[in-house]
Design a protein around this motif. Structure first.
Motif, PDB file in Angstrom:
ATOM      1  N   PHE A 231       0.828  -1.210   0.000  1.00 49.81           N
ATOM      2  CA  PHE A 231       0.000   0.000   0.000  1.00 49.81           C
ATOM      3  C   PHE A 231       0.868   1.268   0.000  1.00 49.81           C
ATOM      4  CE2 PHE A 231      -2.396  -3.435   1.926  1.00 49.81           C
ATOM      5  CZ  PHE A 231      -3.611  -3.359   1.258  1.00 49.81           C
ATOM      6  N   PRO A 232       1.682   1.470  -1.010  1.00 52.47           N
ATOM      7  CA  PRO A 232       2.505   2.691  -1.042  1.00 52.47           C
ATOM      8  C   PRO A 232       1.621   3.929  -1.147  1.00 52.47           C
ATOM      9  CG  PRO A 232       2.578   1.565  -3.156  1.00 52.47           C
ATOM     10  CD  PRO A 232       1.864   0.644  -2.208  1.00 52.47           C
ATOM     11  N   GLY A 233       1.906   4.917  -0.307  1.00 51.00           N
ATOM     12  CA  GLY A 233       1.072   6.111  -0.310  1.00 51.00           C
ATOM     13  C   GLY A 233      -0.353   5.854   0.122  1.00 51.00           C
ATOM     14  N   GLY A 234      -0.597   4.697   0.764  1.00 52.09           N
ATOM     15  CA  GLY A 234      -1.943   4.368   1.222  1.00 52.09           C
ATOM     16  C   GLY A 234      -2.853   3.805   0.157  1.00 52.09           C
ATOM     17  N   LYS A 235      -2.309   3.412  -1.003  1.00 52.07           N
ATOM     18  CA  LYS A 235      -3.124   2.874  -2.098  1.00 52.07           C
ATOM     19  C   LYS A 235      -2.688   1.458  -2.433  1.00 52.07           C
ATOM     20  CE  LYS A 235      -4.015   7.351  -4.268  1.00 52.07           C
ATOM     21  NZ  LYS A 235      -3.807   8.178  -5.480  1.00 52.07           N
ATOM     22  N   LEU A 236      -3.669   0.626  -2.719  1.00 49.46           N
ATOM     23  CA  LEU A 236      -3.419  -0.769  -3.039  1.00 49.46           C
ATOM     24  C   LEU A 236      -2.649  -0.925  -4.347  1.00 49.46           C
ATOM     25  CD1 LEU A 236      -4.087  -3.897  -2.821  1.00 49.46           C
ATOM     26  CD2 LEU A 236      -6.174  -3.355  -4.110  1.00 49.46           C
ATOM     27  N   LEU A 237      -1.587  -1.731  -4.296  1.00 43.76           N
ATOM     28  CA  LEU A 237      -0.929  -2.263  -5.484  1.00 43.76           C
ATOM     29  C   LEU A 237      -0.742  -3.746  -5.251  1.00 43.76           C
ATOM     30  CD1 LEU A 237       1.886   0.324  -6.391  1.00 43.76           C
ATOM     31  CD2 LEU A 237      -0.246  -0.094  -7.633  1.00 43.76           C
ATOM     32  N   ALA A 238      -1.128  -4.571  -6.211  1.00 43.17           N
ATOM     33  CA  ALA A 238      -1.046  -6.015  -5.993  1.00 43.17           C
ATOM     34  C   ALA A 238      -0.848  -6.745  -7.309  1.00 43.17           C
ATOM     35  CB  ALA A 238      -2.315  -6.521  -5.307  1.00 43.17           C
ATOM     36  N   ILE A 239      -0.181  -7.877  -7.198  1.00 40.89           N
ATOM     37  CA  ILE A 239      -0.127  -8.855  -8.272  1.00 40.89           C
ATOM     38  C   ILE A 239      -0.654 -10.157  -7.681  1.00 40.89           C
ATOM     39  CG2 ILE A 239       1.300 -10.110  -9.914  1.00 40.89           C
ATOM     40  CD1 ILE A 239       3.375  -7.856  -9.679  1.00 40.89           C
ATOM     41  N   LYS A 240      -1.666 -10.713  -8.296  1.00 40.78           N
ATOM     42  CA  LYS A 240      -2.216 -11.995  -7.869  1.00 40.78           C
ATOM     43  C   LYS A 240      -2.273 -12.909  -9.079  1.00 40.78           C
ATOM     44  CE  LYS A 240      -6.081 -14.261  -5.540  1.00 40.78           C
ATOM     45  NZ  LYS A 240      -7.427 -14.100  -4.928  1.00 40.78           N
ATOM     46  N   GLY A 241      -1.401 -13.913  -9.094  1.00 40.38           N
ATOM     47  CA  GLY A 241      -1.318 -14.766 -10.269  1.00 40.38           C
ATOM     48  C   GLY A 241      -0.894 -13.949 -11.461  1.00 40.38           C
ATOM     49  N   LYS A 242      -1.770 -13.876 -12.454  1.00 44.44           N
ATOM     50  CA  LYS A 242      -1.465 -13.074 -13.647  1.00 44.44           C
ATOM     51  C   LYS A 242      -2.331 -11.814 -13.732  1.00 44.44           C
ATOM     52  CE  LYS A 242      -4.311 -16.246 -16.423  1.00 44.44           C
ATOM     53  NZ  LYS A 242      -4.308 -17.160 -17.584  1.00 44.44           N
ATOM     54  N   MET A 243      -2.826 -11.356 -12.591  1.00 43.35           N
ATOM     55  CA  MET A 243      -3.612 -10.134 -12.542  1.00 43.35           C
ATOM     56  C   MET A 243      -2.837  -9.026 -11.829  1.00 43.35           C
ATOM     57  SD  MET A 243      -6.312 -10.900 -14.182  1.00 43.35           S
ATOM     58  CE  MET A 243      -7.210  -9.380 -13.871  1.00 43.35           C
ATOM     59  N   TYR A 244      -2.835  -7.858 -12.435  1.00 42.80           N
ATOM     60  CA  TYR A 244      -2.300  -6.659 -11.800  1.00 42.80           C
ATOM     61  C   TYR A 244      -3.476  -5.851 -11.276  1.00 42.80           C
ATOM     62  CZ  TYR A 244      -0.492  -1.860 -11.517  1.00 42.80           C
ATOM     63  OH  TYR A 244      -0.180  -0.589 -11.092  1.00 42.80           O
TER      64      TYR A 244
END
Length: 291
Positions: A231-244
């Motif tokens: 959560f950089p800057g309080g915002k979600l960033l994620a990689i799950k499998g092959k989804m960004y």
């Protein structure tokens, strides 16, 4: 599982990059605790990449040395990595802290942290940095029936007392976590987790349930599909499998399909440079998902 006061202060200063007014505090406080939680979730990912990268016949419940190294290197891990580390860190700083068990999908399949007596005798605060959802602060648990609603990043959530347990409800965000209509309450909340915050647990209590999560690929979704959440800057960033998956300025969560292995490796190096490429490749190799 021990950490010296000096080592804990170094973690606050060099890993979490806390401002001097926090990193150099000599007394425990709610403001320091909130700053630790926020910076931890902004800096250290909830992830199963490193667990997926271990050959199946070598998988094991991580030792304290492995947990400590992973957090100091900003690699993070699953709840057992992150919340056990947080418990030891806070304890070394002088907080009255314990582990507590919780259920997400199965009995005792989650370990969380409770800080007691911080704002007064008998007070309890939930400290949760190990589930892939943003809390960004300590959650007071001394309400009679139901907490206020919180909005942290993309997540709207609340807590409800049920005898000696606390139920954590989420506003359903299906673009981040698939949720069936049948799993919602009549007023539209998703029952995410049942926590037993008033029954302290020793770390050995979790050995059986956590070992299963870290070793049994047929039953552990974390080993089937590598993922990393921060959560950089309080915002979600994620990689799950092959989804960004990413949160925008309006708290909306958008997802994009990653088309090739090369694209996946490049995205991991951009978002999570603390993972060597070899670890990402092994996570893909030993997990169950296909590009």
């Amino acid at each position: 599982m021990l950490m010296s006061r000096r080592e804990a202060e170094r973690f606050l200063r060099e890993v979490l990059d806390l401002p001097p007014e926090y990193a150099e505090l000599k007394e425990v406080s709610l403001s320091l605790l909130d700053a630790i939680i926020l910076n931890f979730q902004q800096s250290i990912p909830f992830q199963s990449v490193t667990s997926c990268a271990v050959p199946p016949n070598q998988r094991h419940l991580p030792s304290w040395d492995e947990i400590r190294e992973s957090c100091f290197k900003k690699r993070g891990g699953l709840c057992y990595h992150l919340n056990v580390f947080m418990k030891v860190l806070l304890e070394s700083l002088g907080y009255d802290v314990s582990l507590a068990s919780a259920d997400v999908k199965e009995l005792n399949d989650h370990v969380t942290v409770i800080v007691s007596h911080l704002v007064g005798p008998g007070s309890h605060h939930l400290v949760e940095v190990g589930c892939g959802y943003p809390t960004f602060r300590a959650i007071p648990l001394d309400f009679a029936d139901e907490s206020p609603e919180y909005v942290t990043g993309f997540l709207r959530h609340k807590f409800v007392r049920m005898n000696d347990a606390v139920i954590w409800y989420h506003e359903p965000r299906r673009e981040y976590r698939p949720i069936r209509e049948a799993d919602l309450t009549t007023d539209g909340w998703y029952r995410y987790m049942e926590i037993r915050p008033f029954t302290p647990c020793i770390v050995e209590f979790f050995e059986a349930s956590m070992t299963k999560i870290y070793t049994n690929q047929s039953e552990s979704g974390f080993l089937q599909v590598p993922r990393a959440v921060i959560f950089p800057g309080g915002k979600l960033l994620a990689i799950k499998g092959k989804m960004y998956i990413a949160e925008n300025d309006e708290r909306r969560v958008d997802s994009t399909n990653i088309r090739t292995v090369d694209n996946l490796l490049e995205l991991y190096q951009e978002l999570f440079p603390q993972f060597p490429v070899s670890i990402i490749k092994d996570a893909i190799r030993y997990s169950d998902f296909d590009m």
